[in-house]
Design a protein around this motif. Structure first.
Motif, PDB file in Angstrom:
ATOM      1  N   ALA A 178      -6.507  -5.193   7.383  1.00 30.26           N
ATOM      2  CA  ALA A 178      -5.261  -4.193   7.395  1.00 30.26           C
ATOM      3  C   ALA A 178      -4.858  -3.951   6.105  1.00 30.26           C
ATOM      4  CB  ALA A 178      -4.453  -5.340   7.611  1.00 30.26           C
ATOM      5  N   ASP A 179      -5.789  -4.304   4.901  1.00 32.76           N
ATOM      6  CA  ASP A 179      -5.601  -3.775   3.490  1.00 32.76           C
ATOM      7  C   ASP A 179      -5.529  -2.300   3.418  1.00 32.76           C
ATOM      8  OD1 ASP A 179      -5.928  -3.072   0.705  1.00 32.76           O
ATOM      9  OD2 ASP A 179      -6.706  -5.073   0.291  1.00 32.76           O
ATOM     10  N   ARG A 180      -4.308  -1.672   2.941  1.00 30.98           N
ATOM     11  CA  ARG A 180      -3.918  -0.183   2.899  1.00 30.98           C
ATOM     12  C   ARG A 180      -5.034   0.634   1.977  1.00 30.98           C
ATOM     13  NH1 ARG A 180       0.351   1.735   5.859  1.00 30.98           N
ATOM     14  NH2 ARG A 180       0.707   0.594   7.766  1.00 30.98           N
ATOM     15  N   ASN A 181      -5.063  -0.269   0.870  1.00 29.72           N
ATOM     16  CA  ASN A 181      -5.825   0.356  -0.235  1.00 29.72           C
ATOM     17  C   ASN A 181      -7.348   0.451   0.195  1.00 29.72           C
ATOM     18  OD1 ASN A 181      -3.823   0.395  -2.155  1.00 29.72           O
ATOM     19  ND2 ASN A 181      -3.850  -1.818  -2.654  1.00 29.72           N
ATOM     20  N   LEU A 182      -7.803  -0.594   0.824  1.00 29.59           N
ATOM     21  CA  LEU A 182      -9.345  -0.375   1.136  1.00 29.59           C
ATOM     22  C   LEU A 182      -9.474   0.935   2.380  1.00 29.59           C
ATOM     23  CD1 LEU A 182     -10.379  -4.190   1.255  1.00 29.59           C
ATOM     24  CD2 LEU A 182     -11.047  -2.167  -0.331  1.00 29.59           C
ATOM     25  N   GLN A 183      -8.479   0.653   3.182  1.00 31.14           N
ATOM     26  CA  GLN A 183      -8.409   1.839   4.150  1.00 31.14           C
ATOM     27  C   GLN A 183      -8.535   3.219   3.609  1.00 31.14           C
ATOM     28  OE1 GLN A 183      -5.068   1.094   6.733  1.00 31.14           O
ATOM     29  NE2 GLN A 183      -6.031  -0.744   7.752  1.00 31.14           N
ATOM     30  N   GLU A 184      -7.645   3.460   2.551  1.00 32.09           N
ATOM     31  CA  GLU A 184      -7.786   4.611   1.875  1.00 32.09           C
ATOM     32  C   GLU A 184      -8.788   5.047   1.074  1.00 32.09           C
ATOM     33  OE1 GLU A 184      -5.174   6.996   2.151  1.00 32.09           O
ATOM     34  OE2 GLU A 184      -4.300   5.799   3.671  1.00 32.09           O
TER      35      GLU A 184
END
Length: 498
Positions: A365-371
């Motif tokens: 759920a890490d948004r930075n990694l998703q981006e």
């Protein structure tokens, strides 16, 4: 992301309940056919759990048999001389007891697969139990990189329960001892020696020593015991005659994670590599000194050494951005991947990050990694796949059956593949091993018979030569990726080779 909670263990001595012993009738919890051994020290670093091969089909009566001790159950074959179990079987909700075959079929659960069948051989068909056999698992399951390896710790007991339910390893009921080293080389060497000298282990399986490989390798070679599969991110895994990597070698993982970026048009990369492990340096050297970045048409515009304990990478991210990096290579642990993505986002550097699958123990759920998106390479089948082949179907069925709450991830897939390789090696020895004790010498002999083995699609073709260091001949990997969709395999369960 919640990983498996580390269990606090106090000095409890030894608690053993085996078929040869009858427990007195008393109140409270009892453990059937299971050994629970607490080593000195606290935390998971001081824990040794033994999964005793049951001589009854009854599992552990209560998983919380002793305060602070993680007990696990193993459903095993019924020996001819085994007495009746000393306690009533537990309910399915307590320890995951397996339903009767008719009930399984009705519920759509696959039937157990014979030991050799899942690995590409012929079913063994055990009619009686041979002498028990012990295997060991040594690894960094706490400390700096412990979070990366929790899947291996949870998965090897699943294989033990599964194979014992099918008759054992070459018809020999299996006992598993697990010990944490907390990445300490001295403790790693001592743990290996303990497995041989005290526990009488015939092989080590799915061991993890990315930071303490020097001690681990020294212990393995001094004890002359085969280590079948593990983290496989240091060069030692193809330099020692006693270490048997399962699947692609470490350089395949390093180069493969970057090769996949080529399809995205990446031309300039920056490398952050940790100071604590030779695996990090090997990652850098594969791309730089060995020239694989150049072979892929890429230029290394910036590189810097970092620490696994480092909380912020902002200055390194700014330097990489100034140098024009279109992607980052992070050689470190799972936590460092997340911190790198977070730090680089603060300076506006949101670019793909190349890692190995062993670093994929982060929060999805890490948004930075998703981006940022991630490119990774696995030495065995991609853990994100459901059931592309028979090998994966057996794996998924066993996990659902024995530990349905376990998180499926990279170290889990590798631990399962490692155990299946040991199983295959014993199968290659032939039916004669059912009637004689399994020994370390026999395990080496069986591994030496492994030729172009794929374990039913779990690994790229693998060959061992007994008595020789394993050359980096297996330069294959499974491409994987991560973005807003989560983990996925762009090419399914297919292996790419460099």
């Amino acid at each position: 992301m919640k990983f498996h909670q580390r269990t606090r263990v106090i000095r409890l001595g030894v608690v053993l309940t085996v078929a040869a012993l009858a427990l007195p009738a008393c109140g409270g919890s009892r453990v059937d056919q299971t050994a629970v051994i607490a080593a000195e020290g606290g935390g998971l670093a001081g824990r040794v759990s033994a999964l005793e091969s049951a001589q009854s089909a009854a599992p552990v009566a209560n998983a919380a048999a002793a305060p602070g001790v993680a007990a696990a159950s193993v459903a095993g074959p019924v020996a001819a001389s085994a007495p009746a179990p000393v306690a009533a079987p537990a309910k399915a909700t307590t320890v995951g007891r397996v339903a009767a075959p008719a009930q399984q079929a009705k519920a759509g659960v696959p039937a157990p697969v014979a030991p050799a069948a899942a690995a590409g051989g012929n079913p063994v068909g055990c009619t009686r139990a041979g002498s028990p056999v012990v295997i060991g698992q040594v690894g960094a399951f706490s400390g700096l990189v412990g979070a990366n390896n929790q899947g291996a710790l949870a998965t090897l007991p699943v294989w033990v329960r599964e194979i014992n339910a099918r008759g054992g390893l070459g018809c020999h009921p299996v006992t598993l001892f697990e010990k944490d080293t907390a990445s300490d080389p001295a403790r790693s060497e001592a743990a290996v020696k303990e497995m041989v000298q005290l526990r009488n282990a015939v092989a080590l399986v799915a061991s993890y020593a990315p930071l303490d490989v020097a001690g681990f390798r020294k212990g393995v070679e001094s004890m002359n015991i085969a280590a079948v599969g593990g983290d496989q991110v240091t060069p030692d895994w193809h330099q020692s005659p006693d270490l048997f990597p399962v699947g692609g070698n470490e350089r395949a993982q390093f180069a493969g994670s970057v090769q996949s970026l080529r399809d995205r048009g990446v031309k300039k990369i920056a490398i952050f590599y940790c100071v604590e492990s030779s695996a990090c340096t090997a990652f850098r050297d594969t791309l730089d000194k060995d020239g694989y970045a150049a072979k892929f048409g890429m230029q290394i515009v910036y590189q810097t050494q970092v620490s696994l304990t480092q909380n912020d990478f902002t200055s390194a991210c700014q330097a990489a951005k100034t140098a024009g990096a279109q992607a980052l290579v992070f050689a470190g642990d799972a936590g460092g991947v997340s911190r790198t993505a977070r730090s680089c986002a603060t300076v506006g550097l949101t670019v793909p990050i190349a890692i190995t699958a062993s670093q994929a123990g982060f929060d999805p759920a890490d948004r930075n990694l998703q981006e940022a998106t991630l490119s990774m390479a696995a030495p065995v089948f991609p853990f994100s796949q459901g059931a592309d082949n028979v090998g994966e179907k057996v794996y998924r069925a066993a996990m659902d059956r024995w530990n349905p709450s376990a998180r499926i991830e990279a170290s889990s897939a590798l631990a399962w593949s490692s155990a299946r390789m040991l199983e295959r090696a014993v199968d290659l020895l032939g039916p004669s091993v059912r009637d004689i004790p399994l020994t370390r010498e026999l395990i080496f002999k069986g591994l030496g018979l492994v030729k172009n083995e794929t374990l039913g699609g779990l690994i790229p073709p693998t060959t061992y030569t007994a008595g020789e260091a394993h050359a980096p001949e297996n330069f294959c990997y499974s491409p994987m990726a991560f973005d807003r969709r989560g983990f996925y395999a762009p090419r399914g369960t297919s292996f790419s080779c460099i």
